[in-house]
Design a protein around this motif. Structure first.
Motif, short mmCIF file in Angstrom:
data_model
loop_
_atom_site.label_atom_id
_atom_site.label_comp_id
_atom_site.label_asym_id
_atom_site.label_seq_id
_atom_site.Cartn_x
_atom_site.Cartn_y
_atom_site.Cartn_z
N LYS A 158 -49.68 43.60 110.33
CA LYS A 158 -49.58 42.98 111.87
C LYS A 158 -48.41 42.03 111.43
O LYS A 158 -48.57 41.54 110.47
N LEU A 159 -47.51 41.76 112.01
CA LEU A 159 -46.15 40.50 111.77
C LEU A 159 -46.49 39.49 111.66
O LEU A 159 -46.69 38.30 111.19
N GLU A 160 -48.10 39.28 113.12
CA GLU A 160 -48.40 38.60 113.61
C GLU A 160 -49.26 37.05 112.06
O GLU A 160 -50.06 36.50 112.78
N LYS A 161 -49.62 38.54 111.52
CA LYS A 161 -50.55 37.51 110.34
C LYS A 161 -49.76 36.68 109.63
O LYS A 161 -50.20 35.90 109.21
N LEU A 162 -48.35 36.86 109.54
CA LEU A 162 -47.52 35.39 109.28
C LEU A 162 -47.82 34.39 110.37
O LEU A 162 -46.92 34.48 111.02
N ASN A 163 -48.06 33.04 110.22
CA ASN A 163 -48.04 32.27 110.80
C ASN A 163 -46.76 31.65 110.66
O ASN A 163 -46.45 30.18 109.92
N PHE A 164 -45.81 32.34 111.35
CA PHE A 164 -44.65 31.27 111.75
C PHE A 164 -44.15 30.49 111.84
O PHE A 164 -43.60 28.92 111.68
N SER A 165 -45.33 28.85 112.98
CA SER A 165 -45.53 28.04 112.85
C SER A 165 -45.67 27.02 111.69
O SER A 165 -44.64 25.71 111.53
N CYS A 166 -45.50 28.06 109.88
CA CYS A 166 -46.04 26.54 108.90
C CYS A 166 -44.56 26.43 108.45
O CYS A 166 -44.57 26.37 106.93
N PHE A 167 -43.45 27.97 109.27
CA PHE A 167 -41.56 27.65 107.67
C PHE A 167 -40.87 26.84 108.81
O PHE A 167 -40.10 27.20 108.97
N PRO A 168 -41.31 25.68 108.53
CA PRO A 168 -39.89 24.46 109.64
C PRO A 168 -38.59 24.99 108.54
O PRO A 168 -37.70 24.24 109.42
N ASN A 169 -39.18 25.10 107.33
CA ASN A 169 -37.95 25.11 106.48
C ASN A 169 -37.50 26.29 106.18
O ASN A 169 -36.28 26.98 105.43
#
Ligand SMILES: *[C@@H]1O[C@H](CO)[C@@H](O)[C@H](O)[C@H]1NC(C)=O
Ligand SMILES: *[C@@H]1O[C@H](CO)[C@@H](O)[C@H](O)[C@H]1NC(C)=O
Ligand SMILES: *[C@@H]1O[C@H](CO)[C@@H](O)[C@H](O)[C@H]1NC(C)=O
Ligand SMILES: *[C@@H]1O[C@H](CO)[C@@H](O)[C@H](O)[C@H]1NC(C)=O
Ligand SMILES: *[C@@H]1O[C@H](CO)[C@@H](O)[C@H](O)[C@H]1NC(C)=O
Ligand SMILES: *[C@@H]1O[C@H](CO)[C@@H](O)[C@H](O)[C@H]1NC(C)=O
Ligand SMILES: *[C@@H]1O[C@H](CO)[C@@H](O)[C@H](O)[C@H]1NC(C)=O
Ligand SMILES: *[C@@H]1O[C@H](CO)[C@@H](O)[C@H](O)[C@H]1NC(C)=O
Ligand SMILES: *[C@@H]1O[C@H](CO)[C@@H](O)[C@H](O)[C@H]1NC(C)=O
Ligand SMILES: *[C@@H]1O[C@H](CO)[C@@H](O)[C@H](O)[C@H]1NC(C)=O
Ligand SMILES: *[C@@H]1O[C@H](CO)[C@@H](O)[C@H](O)[C@H]1NC(C)=O
Ligand SMILES: *[C@@H]1O[C@H](CO)[C@@H](O)[C@H](O)[C@H]1NC(C)=O
Length: 805
Positions: A82-93
């Motif tokens: 699943k894509l959602e395993k990557l916590n998208f909130s964690c990569f502001p840059n």
């Protein structure tokens, strides 16, 4: 290296799994490295997160924050994950995220909208489902969005209208339905828009016309309805427009003629009516035009003949009527397909003088005879004239076709042997009065007189032309002499000439220390070749005839011949003569220096042969063809080289080819017998020279055929190069091989002229530019193996290989 903490706390809607909890260290706000680790897509040494910037596909900025995640095609840990395993909130840059072919399924999580710095997102070739989240519209810095080959549901969210930085939106084969949102007209920076192969309905929004920077627009293979909006004429930058396979109605808007950059126009397989607008002749850059499978009426506009770059013209399966405009014969077409219309009149001879490699006029009402192609055979691989009302006999000029269909006409007389040998009866069926040794046909009566009449008339014509030619030539000769200036030095008459006046005799002597052996780079049939660096820095090659050799009249003659020929010829693929010195004590020629030596040498060297990749080899063939065409057709009288071989093709530092060694080249004087001694290199000499001793341009054509095959195969089928992976290159090679074999025909009459060969190559070259654009857009060969077949059939392949009938 320290990993920064996540700086954007967001409330997440999904629940963390047990695995994550197990791996997760103490902190509830995971670091970037921890967020990567929790996916399980990167193997870890017991949760050691330091050094994550060096993990596969990860790049960081100087503060150690992740800017780039590229796991393109990294099948393995991520398989059906699943894509959602990557916590998208964690990569502001994070600027760049490529998970194409990573094989994830499930839907795109709404949290993707948290990637506030993202400029590049590629999720193509996955098994993504569900609706496209509206939050994608928050990625306002996004420049490229690629989602193709997934199975989404629903439509394109209106929020996409916020992606104002977007330059490329590619959503081919995404199972998207609904209309194209009007808001797409906001994406002013868009250059590529591909929505091919979806279920998009409704009409084409007029707001598209606001995308003034759009270069490529693919809306083909959808369910679009209504007319083509008139406003499409505002897309002044458009180069490729494909609306193929929709349900578009109405007529072709004449405003299309304002798209002056357009090179590919596909409107086929729709329900378009009305005439083909005359204004289409304004599209000066058009290379491919396909209007196949519509309901177009009226006649074929003669303005098409103004499209000088056109290579593929498909107008088949419409309701077109009237004659084939004669002017179309001026185009350098590779494909001309007019089948299944209501075309009448006869075949203009112009269409046959340098015919397309595919010529399909079948299923029309065409009358008259098959033109005789000027008595010269010219390359055509597929010829379909079936289901017309052609009369007369089958001409001799069709030798060498790969496919021929003349069935269901009113042809008479014998089927030529060369056709009987290659084709079955199906190609001739339905012509009551054809005869020949084929099942279902009657045997031919013994001889006929028609043929004699046909040969006498051209001979008389040729004689008339000859006498006119002689007259003109003498006049021409009286006015022109080779540029020769004479300098008197030490009392000797000293014939020296140099092209730009910048090379002095003394410079040559100094640069070679009076032809010292140290500067010698080769010894040929006569004389030696020296490398000399002039005071200006320019490097030249000097071919020097030694004094003893200069006394051999044949050498002397050939040397002077070369000087004379080359001082008159200028072509980028003919070695440049910078000057010469013709004096009985010192005879030399000054050329541009060709750093890589002869083609023969490069092909024979294992390392260099690999460097000479397919594209470069095809280019060498193209360039040689162009130079020979110049000698044969643009020089008056024509020049025949007579010794084309891989030894006489020289390569410069960029592996660009030049023809050299004009020692045996010869002018085809209209008043000379053209009888000659046999010269040339064994294996390259045209067979007829052995018994007729008459040189013609076709002798060079034969040698060129040998050279082309040698270049492609490297003498023996070349195991040093991998098979070409690019289909266009593969097609080029097949094309070059076909041409080469046509050049090797035993009968010189049936060999194509160099003009015809090089014209076709020029067209094929231009096409290459388009195909690169296409490939880029469709990710075809770069990483297209999974869906390569459907892609080929629907996209790039259609442009090059022709419409399926
Ligand atoms: C994702 O990261 C945020 C902090 O940015 C955190 O609040 C949230 O709990 C994380 N979600 C998951 C599923 O780990
Ligand atoms: C983590 O890995 C780095 C090298 O990548 C190593 O220098 C360091 O000692 C490791 N830390 C632990 C706790 O294993
Ligand atoms: C994703 O793939 C897994 C493994 O094949 C399957 O069990 C699951 O149902 C799939 N999920 C979706 C949403 O397609
Ligand atoms: C394609 O989209 C339709 C409607 O949006 C949906 O019913 C269908 O399941 C989708 N097909 C696939 C293969 O996902
Ligand atoms: C559009 O492109 C221009 C030129 O590249 C650039 O200056 C501008 O910032 C872009 N607009 C947006 C919204 O990104
Ligand atoms: C095009 O853009 C202008 C201003 O940017 C806007 O006023 C106009 O409505 C747009 N036209 C269409 C057809 O979207
Ligand atoms: C082409 O564009 C010009 C202005 O750019 C316009 O005046 C003209 O009407 C257009 N032609 C067609 C056929 O739409
Ligand atoms: C081709 O273009 C020229 C000028 O652009 C024009 O005068 C001529 O009529 C055109 N020819 C045809 C057949 O339309
Ligand atoms: C071709 O067809 C048109 C209309 O269908 C007709 O007017 C014309 O006379 C025909 N021409 C010939 C040569 O048969
Ligand atoms: C074909 O042409 C012949 C002679 O011009 C004519 O007699 C015949 O009717 C034509 N056949 C068809 C099917 O048009
Ligand atoms: C070459 O020599 C001839 C005869 O000596 C003379 O007429 C002619 O002008 C000279 N040509 C040049 C370019 O000096
Ligand atoms: C020699 O070749 C030239 C060029 O092809 C041709 O014009 C000329 O007729 C030939 N001469 C003879 C006597 O055949």
């Amino acid at each position: 290296m320290a990993s920064p903490l996540c700086s954007t706390p967001l409330v997440l809607s999904f629940v963390t799994t047990a695995i994550v909890a197990a791996i997760a260290p103490t902190s509830s706000v995971p670091t970037e490295a921890e967020a990567l680790l929790r996916t399980g897509w990167w193997s870890s040494n017991g949760g050691n997160t330091s050094g994550h910037c060096t993990w596969q596909g990860i790049s960081c900025n100087k503060d150690g924050s992740i800017t780039r995640i590229d796991r393109h095609g990294a099948v393995g840990s991520g398989f059906l994950d699943k894509l959602e395993k990557l916590n998208f909130s964690c990569f502001p840059n994070l600027v760049y995220l490529d998970l194409a072919r990573f094989v994830v399924n499930g839907s795109i999580p709404a949290q993707i909208g948290a990637l506030s710095s993202l400029e590049y997102l590629d999720l193509s070739y996955n098994y993504l489902t569900g609706e496209l989240p509206r939050s994608l519209g928050k990625l306002t810095r996004l420049k490229e969005l690629k989602l193709y080959d997934n199975s989404f549901e629903g439509s394109i969210p209106m929020d996409f209208g916020n992606l104002r930085s977007l330059m490329s939106l590619e959503m081919m084969s995404c199972n998207i339905s609904g209309p194209i949102p009007y808001e797409i007209g906001n994406l002013k920076n868009l250059s590529v828009l591909s929505l091919t192969k979806n279920k998009l309905g409704g009409s084409i929004p007029s707001s598209l016309s606001n995308l003034s920077g759009l270069n490529i627009l693919y809306l083909d293979s959808n369910l679009l309805q209504g007319p083509i909006p008139h406003e499409i004429g505002n897309l002044k930058s458009l180069q490729v427009l494909s609306l193929t396979k929709n349900k578009l109605i109405g007529s072709i808007p004449s405003s299309l003629s304002n798209l002056s950059s357009l090179s590919v126009l596909h409107l086929d397989s729709n329900l378009l009516q009305g005439p083909i607008p005359h204004e289409i002749g304004n599209l000066k850059n058009l290379q491919v035009l396909s209007l196949t499978k519509n309901k177009l009426r009226g006649s074929i506009p003669s303005s098409l003949s103004n499209l000088s770059g056109l290579s593929d013209l498909y107008l088949d399966s419409n309701l077109l009527q009237g004659p084939i405009p004669r002017e179309i014969g001026n185009l350098k077409l590779l494909v001309l397909s007019l089948s299944n219309n209501r075309i009448n009149g006869s075949i203009p001879p112009e269409v046959f003088t340098c015919p397309s490699s595919t010529l399909d006029l079948s299923h029309n009402f065409i009358e008259g005879e098959i033109p005789h192609g000027d008595g010269n055979f010219v390359y055509v691989s597929n010829l379909d004239l079936s289901h017309n009302n052609l009369t007369g006999m089958i001409p001799d000029s069709l030798e060498g076709v790969d496919m021929v269909d003349l069935s269901y006409n009113s042809l008479i007389g014998p089927i030529p042997h060369y056709l009987i040998d290659s084709f079955g009866p199906d190609s001739f069926r339905g012509n009551k009065h054809l005869c020949g040794n084929l099942p279902g046909f009657s045997h031919c009566p013994a001889s006929n007189k028609v043929k004699i009449a046909k040969t006498i008339i051209p001979i008389v014509g040729i004689l008339a032309l000859l006498s006119l030619g002689c007259l003109l030539y003498f006049r021409y000769k009286a006015k022109n002499n080779i540029p020769e200036s004479n300098v008197t030095k030490n009392g000797d008459l000293f014939s020296i000439w140099n092209f730009d006046g910048k090379i002095a005799f003394q410079d040559i002597i100094e640069a070679t220390e009076d032809f010292d052996i140290r500067y010698c780079i080769g010894t040929g049939g006569y004389g030696s070749v020296y490398r000399a660096q002039l005071p200006t820095g320019k490097i030249v090659a000097i071919k020097k005839l030694h004094r003893r050799e200069a006394e051999v009249p044949a050498f002397d003659k050939s040397f002077k011949n070369e000087a004379k020929m080359l001082s008159e010829i200028r072509h980028k693929n003919i070695v440049k003569l910078h000057g010469f010195c013709l004096h009985d004590r010192c005879m030399f020629l000054i050329y541009e220096y060709m750093a890589r030596g002869s083609l023969f040498r490069v092909l024979a060297d294992d390392t260099e042969a690999v460097e000479l990749d397919w594209i470069k080899r095809v280019k060498i063939i193209t360039d040689t063809a162009s130079a020979l065409s110049n000698l044969h057709h643009d020089c008056h009288p024509p020049v025949v080289h007579r010794d084309i071989s891989s030894n006489n093709i020289l390569l410069d530092s960029n592996l660009e080819a030049c023809i050299s060694d004009f020692g045996t080249a010869r002018l085809l004087d209209p008043n000379s017998s053209n009888q000659t001694m046999l010269v040339g290199t064994y294996g390259y000499v045209a067979p007829e020279l052995a018994y007729t001793m008459v040189v013609t341009e076709k002798c060079d054509v034969y040698s060129f055929g040998v050279l082309a095959l040698e270049t492609l195969t490297g003498k023996h089928p070349d195991p040093r190069l991998p098979l070409p992976s690019n289909r266009r290159v593969a097609k080029d090679i097949v094309f070059a091989t076909t041409i080469a074999f046509a050049c090797l025909r035993w009968n010189p009459k049936f060999r194509p002229t160099m003009k015809c060969v090089s014209r076709k190559r020029a067209v094929a070259d231009r096409l290459q530019i388009i195909s690169v654009l296409q490939l880029k857009n469709h990710d075809l060969y770069v990483d297209g193996e999974r869906r390569i077949q459907p892609r080929n059939a629907e996209q790039g392949g259609e442009i090059h290989a022709g419409s399926s009938t």
